[in-house]
Design a protein around this motif. Sequence first.
Motif, PDB file in Angstrom:
ATOM      1  N   LYS A   1       2.755  -8.993  -5.902  1.00  0.00           N
ATOM      2  CA  LYS A   1       3.773  -8.220  -7.222  1.00  0.00           C
ATOM      3  C   LYS A   1       2.972  -7.543  -8.301  1.00  0.00           C
ATOM      4  CE  LYS A   1       4.414 -12.243  -7.976  1.00  0.00           C
ATOM      5  NZ  LYS A   1       5.089 -13.936  -8.485  1.00  0.00           N
ATOM      6  N   SER A   2       1.702  -7.147  -7.854  1.00  0.00           N
ATOM      7  CA  SER A   2       0.720  -5.810  -8.802  1.00  0.00           C
ATOM      8  C   SER A   2       1.888  -4.931  -8.740  1.00  0.00           C
ATOM      9  CB  SER A   2      -0.009  -5.763  -8.481  1.00  0.00           C
ATOM     10  OG  SER A   2      -0.755  -6.036  -7.633  1.00  0.00           O
ATOM     11  N   LEU A   3       2.249  -4.153  -7.014  1.00  0.00           N
ATOM     12  CA  LEU A   3       2.973  -3.707  -7.065  1.00  0.00           C
ATOM     13  C   LEU A   3       3.885  -3.386  -6.932  1.00  0.00           C
ATOM     14  CD1 LEU A   3       1.514  -3.727  -2.631  1.00  0.00           C
ATOM     15  CD2 LEU A   3       0.159  -2.728  -4.245  1.00  0.00           C
ATOM     16  N   GLN A   4       4.814  -4.046  -7.789  1.00  0.00           N
ATOM     17  CA  GLN A   4       5.546  -3.770  -8.560  1.00  0.00           C
ATOM     18  C   GLN A   4       6.233  -2.799  -9.870  1.00  0.00           C
ATOM     19  OE1 GLN A   4       8.701  -7.843  -6.892  1.00  0.00           O
ATOM     20  NE2 GLN A   4       7.800  -7.543  -9.720  1.00  0.00           N
ATOM     21  N   THR A   5       7.100  -1.321  -9.152  1.00  0.00           N
ATOM     22  CA  THR A   5       7.536  -0.997 -10.005  1.00  0.00           C
ATOM     23  C   THR A   5       9.218  -0.563 -10.665  1.00  0.00           C
ATOM     24  OG1 THR A   5       7.547   1.214  -8.883  1.00  0.00           O
ATOM     25  CG2 THR A   5       4.882   0.232  -9.804  1.00  0.00           C
ATOM     26  N   ASN A   6       9.403  -0.336 -11.289  1.00  0.00           N
ATOM     27  CA  ASN A   6      10.827   0.275 -11.341  1.00  0.00           C
ATOM     28  C   ASN A   6      11.511   0.826  -9.956  1.00  0.00           C
ATOM     29  OD1 ASN A   6      10.973  -0.280 -14.059  1.00  0.00           O
ATOM     30  ND2 ASN A   6      10.673   0.980 -14.933  1.00  0.00           N
ATOM     31  N   ASP A   7      10.635   1.097  -9.284  1.00  0.00           N
ATOM     32  CA  ASP A   7      11.136   2.120  -7.742  1.00  0.00           C
ATOM     33  C   ASP A   7      10.343   1.372  -7.330  1.00  0.00           C
ATOM     34  OD1 ASP A   7      11.846   4.437  -9.898  1.00  0.00           O
ATOM     35  OD2 ASP A   7       9.818   5.735  -9.609  1.00  0.00           O
ATOM     36  N   VAL A   8       9.653   0.724  -7.405  1.00  0.00           N
ATOM     37  CA  VAL A   8       9.186  -0.652  -5.354  1.00  0.00           C
ATOM     38  C   VAL A   8       9.456  -1.708  -6.454  1.00  0.00           C
ATOM     39  CG1 VAL A   8       7.222  -0.883  -4.688  1.00  0.00           C
ATOM     40  CG2 VAL A   8       6.904   1.342  -5.474  1.00  0.00           C
ATOM     41  N   SER A   9       9.942  -2.361  -5.096  1.00  0.00           N
ATOM     42  CA  SER A   9      10.372  -4.029  -4.988  1.00  0.00           C
ATOM     43  C   SER A   9       9.550  -4.809  -3.766  1.00  0.00           C
ATOM     44  CB  SER A   9      11.653  -4.583  -5.053  1.00  0.00           C
ATOM     45  OG  SER A   9      12.918  -3.471  -3.702  1.00  0.00           O
ATOM     46  N   VAL A  10       9.342  -5.727  -4.045  1.00  0.00           N
ATOM     47  CA  VAL A  10       8.374  -6.809  -2.925  1.00  0.00           C
ATOM     48  C   VAL A  10       9.280  -7.973  -2.955  1.00  0.00           C
ATOM     49  CG1 VAL A  10       6.348  -7.614  -2.721  1.00  0.00           C
ATOM     50  CG2 VAL A  10       6.042  -5.759  -3.943  1.00  0.00           C
ATOM     51  N   TYR A  11       9.262  -8.553  -1.570  1.00  0.00           N
ATOM     52  CA  TYR A  11      10.232  -9.556  -0.506  1.00  0.00           C
ATOM     53  C   TYR A  11       9.264  -9.797   0.366  1.00  0.00           C
ATOM     54  CZ  TYR A  11      13.740  -6.279  -2.535  1.00  0.00           C
ATOM     55  OH  TYR A  11      14.908  -5.754  -3.349  1.00  0.00           O
ATOM     56  N   ARG A  12       9.529 -11.148  -0.014  1.00  0.00           N
ATOM     57  CA  ARG A  12       8.586 -12.058   1.473  1.00  0.00           C
ATOM     58  C   ARG A  12       9.828 -12.744   2.479  1.00  0.00           C
ATOM     59  NH1 ARG A  12       5.980 -17.816   1.893  1.00  0.00           N
ATOM     60  NH2 ARG A  12       5.362 -18.159   3.988  1.00  0.00           N
ATOM     61  N   TYR A  13       9.811 -12.101   3.847  1.00  0.00           N
ATOM     62  CA  TYR A  13      10.491 -11.904   4.842  1.00  0.00           C
ATOM     63  C   TYR A  13      10.695 -12.954   5.701  1.00  0.00           C
ATOM     64  CZ  TYR A  13      14.158 -10.230   7.912  1.00  0.00           C
ATOM     65  OH  TYR A  13      15.095 -10.450   8.632  1.00  0.00           O
ATOM     66  N   GLY A  14       9.589 -13.296   5.611  1.00  0.00           N
ATOM     67  CA  GLY A  14       8.980 -15.172   6.569  1.00  0.00           C
ATOM     68  C   GLY A  14       7.905 -15.797   6.365  1.00  0.00           C
ATOM     69  N   ILE A  15       7.611 -16.315   7.735  1.00  0.00           N
ATOM     70  CA  ILE A  15       6.613 -16.967   6.717  1.00  0.00           C
ATOM     71  C   ILE A  15       4.892 -16.145   6.651  1.00  0.00           C
ATOM     72  CG2 ILE A  15       5.039 -18.544   8.072  1.00  0.00           C
ATOM     73  CD1 ILE A  15       6.813 -20.033   9.776  1.00  0.00           C
ATOM     74  N   ASP A  16       5.024 -15.126   7.573  1.00  0.00           N
ATOM     75  CA  ASP A  16       3.969 -14.045   7.791  1.00  0.00           C
ATOM     76  C   ASP A  16       3.947 -12.019   7.939  1.00  0.00           C
ATOM     77  OD1 ASP A  16       4.830 -14.119  10.222  1.00  0.00           O
ATOM     78  OD2 ASP A  16       2.582 -14.152  11.421  1.00  0.00           O
ATOM     79  N   GLU A  17       5.242 -12.588   7.087  1.00  0.00           N
ATOM     80  CA  GLU A  17       6.004 -11.154   7.632  1.00  0.00           C
ATOM     81  C   GLU A  17       6.450 -11.226   5.332  1.00  0.00           C
ATOM     82  OE1 GLU A  17       7.853 -11.074  11.228  1.00  0.00           O
ATOM     83  OE2 GLU A  17       8.988 -11.530  10.477  1.00  0.00           O
ATOM     84  N   PHE A  18       6.584  -9.420   5.193  1.00  0.00           N
ATOM     85  CA  PHE A  18       6.363  -9.093   3.907  1.00  0.00           C
ATOM     86  C   PHE A  18       7.186  -7.936   4.229  1.00  0.00           C
ATOM     87  CE2 PHE A  18       3.447 -12.186   3.479  1.00  0.00           C
ATOM     88  CZ  PHE A  18       3.793 -13.297   2.255  1.00  0.00           C
ATOM     89  N   CYS A  19       7.989  -7.747   2.734  1.00  0.00           N
ATOM     90  CA  CYS A  19       8.654  -6.032   2.336  1.00  0.00           C
ATOM     91  C   CYS A  19       8.275  -5.527   1.243  1.00  0.00           C
ATOM     92  CB  CYS A  19       9.760  -5.946   2.774  1.00  0.00           C
ATOM     93  SG  CYS A  19      10.348  -6.626   4.572  1.00  0.00           S
ATOM     94  N   LEU A  20       8.188  -4.140   1.313  1.00  0.00           N
ATOM     95  CA  LEU A  20       8.747  -2.946   0.003  1.00  0.00           C
ATOM     96  C   LEU A  20       9.096  -2.525   0.669  1.00  0.00           C
ATOM     97  CD1 LEU A  20       4.278  -2.412  -0.551  1.00  0.00           C
ATOM     98  CD2 LEU A  20       5.559  -3.938  -1.407  1.00  0.00           C
ATOM     99  N   VAL A  21      10.242  -2.324  -0.695  1.00  0.00           N
ATOM    100  CA  VAL A  21      11.334  -1.272  -0.657  1.00  0.00           C
ATOM    101  C   VAL A  21      11.218  -0.308  -1.813  1.00  0.00           C
ATOM    102  CG1 VAL A  21      13.669  -0.817  -1.092  1.00  0.00           C
ATOM    103  CG2 VAL A  21      12.745  -2.493   0.117  1.00  0.00           C
ATOM    104  N   SER A  22      11.061   1.202  -1.932  1.00  0.00           N
ATOM    105  CA  SER A  22      10.501   2.094  -2.141  1.00  0.00           C
ATOM    106  C   SER A  22      12.278   2.793  -2.455  1.00  0.00           C
ATOM    107  CB  SER A  22       8.894   2.257  -2.074  1.00  0.00           C
ATOM    108  OG  SER A  22       8.822   3.933  -3.022  1.00  0.00           O
ATOM    109  N   ASP A  23      12.569   3.285  -4.143  1.00  0.00           N
ATOM    110  CA  ASP A  23      13.018   4.245  -3.991  1.00  0.00           C
ATOM    111  C   ASP A  23      12.798   6.090  -3.806  1.00  0.00           C
ATOM    112  OD1 ASP A  23      14.418   2.849  -4.016  1.00  0.00           O
ATOM    113  OD2 ASP A  23      15.203   2.674  -6.554  1.00  0.00           O
ATOM    114  N   GLU A  24      11.294   5.953  -3.571  1.00  0.00           N
ATOM    115  CA  GLU A  24      10.880   7.298  -3.418  1.00  0.00           C
ATOM    116  C   GLU A  24      10.183   7.377  -2.556  1.00  0.00           C
ATOM    117  OE1 GLU A  24       7.669   7.260  -6.062  1.00  0.00           O
ATOM    118  OE2 GLU A  24       8.630   7.926  -7.707  1.00  0.00           O
TER     119      GLU A  24
END
Length: 561
Positions: free
Chosen positions: A194-217
């Motif tokens: 969650k320290s990576l989150q900004t106005n342009d970056v969102s963080v998600y937990r997709y599965g048990i050991d899988e995660f995602c970042l979505v960046s508008d840049e």
Amino acid sequence: MLDNLTGKDKQELTYIIERFNQALDREALLILIDSEDKIQYVSESFYRVTGLHKHQVLNSHYHLFEEGYVPSRSLTERKEMLIRNENGAIHPYSGTILSIFENSPPSKRYALFVLQKEPLNEKDDQVKKKEVLIDEFTLMPNHQALKKVISKKIVNGSSFTLIFFEIERFKSYLEDLGPFSSEDLLIEVGVRLKSLQTNDVSVYRYGIDEFCLVSDECVVPDTPRSLITKLTDLFNREVTIGKQVIKLSVNIGITQCVDPAISFENVLDQARSAMRCSKETVECNFTWYDSTACSLYEKKLLIEKRLRTALIENQFHLVYQPQIDLRQKRVVGVEALIRWQDRVLGVVPPSEFIPIAEETGLIIDIGEWVIEESCLQANKWKEEGLTLRMSVNISPVQFQHREFLDNVKATLSTTQMDPAFLNIEITENQLLYHLSKGHLILEKLKKQGVQISIDDFGTGYCTYSYLKKFPIDTLKIDQSFIQDLSIHANDEAIVTSIIDLARNLNINVIAEGVESREVMSFLDDSNCNEMQGYFYCKPLMADDVKQFLHDKKAETMLGIS
């Protein structure tokens, strides 16, 4: 399963499970856990509901599959569970927990969840829909939220970057730590991400050991301040949970979406494929999606999946290439060669599927089948009046397996194969890489009466002194030397030297890959013992071998008819 139980206890528990399976309806779930909360058995209905496979479920903590799990020090007689499938749908279940062998030592105690599906009323349905958007432990948006965000961006025509990453060995850490400490690990991972989150970056937990970042840049991996660098740095720092220090690492896949016609599933598949490709990359832990490279990797995964199906459905078959004694001018043996025709992939050459089988360990079961099938066929020919030596190639992985010798011995016993007519083929490098162990295995094979050949001889580094030490019956000259005999004088010198070396050691010699009369004549003049190759005969189906030999094509081909 249940390896710690005696025969009587195991039989009793199996009986209990079978009776419940017979009595309950198709949607009911059975989940058997041990004293460490690890799943030892689930009913087939559990796999249908979750979409998971056995290797993803067995020996895993049951709470990994329970939505909204709350750690508890004890199990009550009633159980309510919200089970999430691989697509994110929530299935409510409730039922009874049976304690089994509760008076036994802790290691032999089990609990059986007997669960029936519950309908969701309108109020509960609204609550679950809200709950499913947030991960309980990390408090990050989950896979459902990710789908909503990306789908909206696609509809709006927004370009974005999806970074899909997997934490290596994360499932194992969660299971080893237990329910309470594993929650601490999840919370710590959530805080870092969650320290990576900004106005342009969102963080998600997709599965048990899988995660995602979505960046508008646009994400540029080779820029020092890039998102990828920050993500990698987060996991370069150790995590301390209680007294245990854990080193985490990630595999990262990246894709950029600029196509308004693409779907959420397509974007996710691209990023996940790139992540899987990153596992094969030595230079770095991230990979950009590339359709060609990822397609090759996906094909590899598909071959692995279909190999498992092939073992279950007996899709393999053997063909046999005759081996001709140049002195006696007759066929004295055959080499068994595996072939595979799959319903999905079609004909898959051994050069493609054998390396994958070795990498995944499937070669053990495949190799056992080849030996057994070869022995059965040799015996069948013998009953029909045709006695032939049967040569079988052994993979390095199979050769080093702890049960290899026992499996060979058991197969010889069950098939009643005469071991003198079974010829095990290994490559010279198999011996050199595992010198002492290889020598011991060969000695034990010889005590069983089995013949031993060194395959592809001349391509490795086997020396005269090694050949003297090992109990070798035959050297097979690699076909790369044989096929160029009429072109390169050096190959003639090498082949002649190998034949002379073998003769001095009283070792038989077979030349592989003979495709012309000129090469056959050279081998005959050089006192080579045997040959095989397309000049004489391509590999044949088992039913065609006897007819081929009955037609005396060996004599015709060798010019003595």
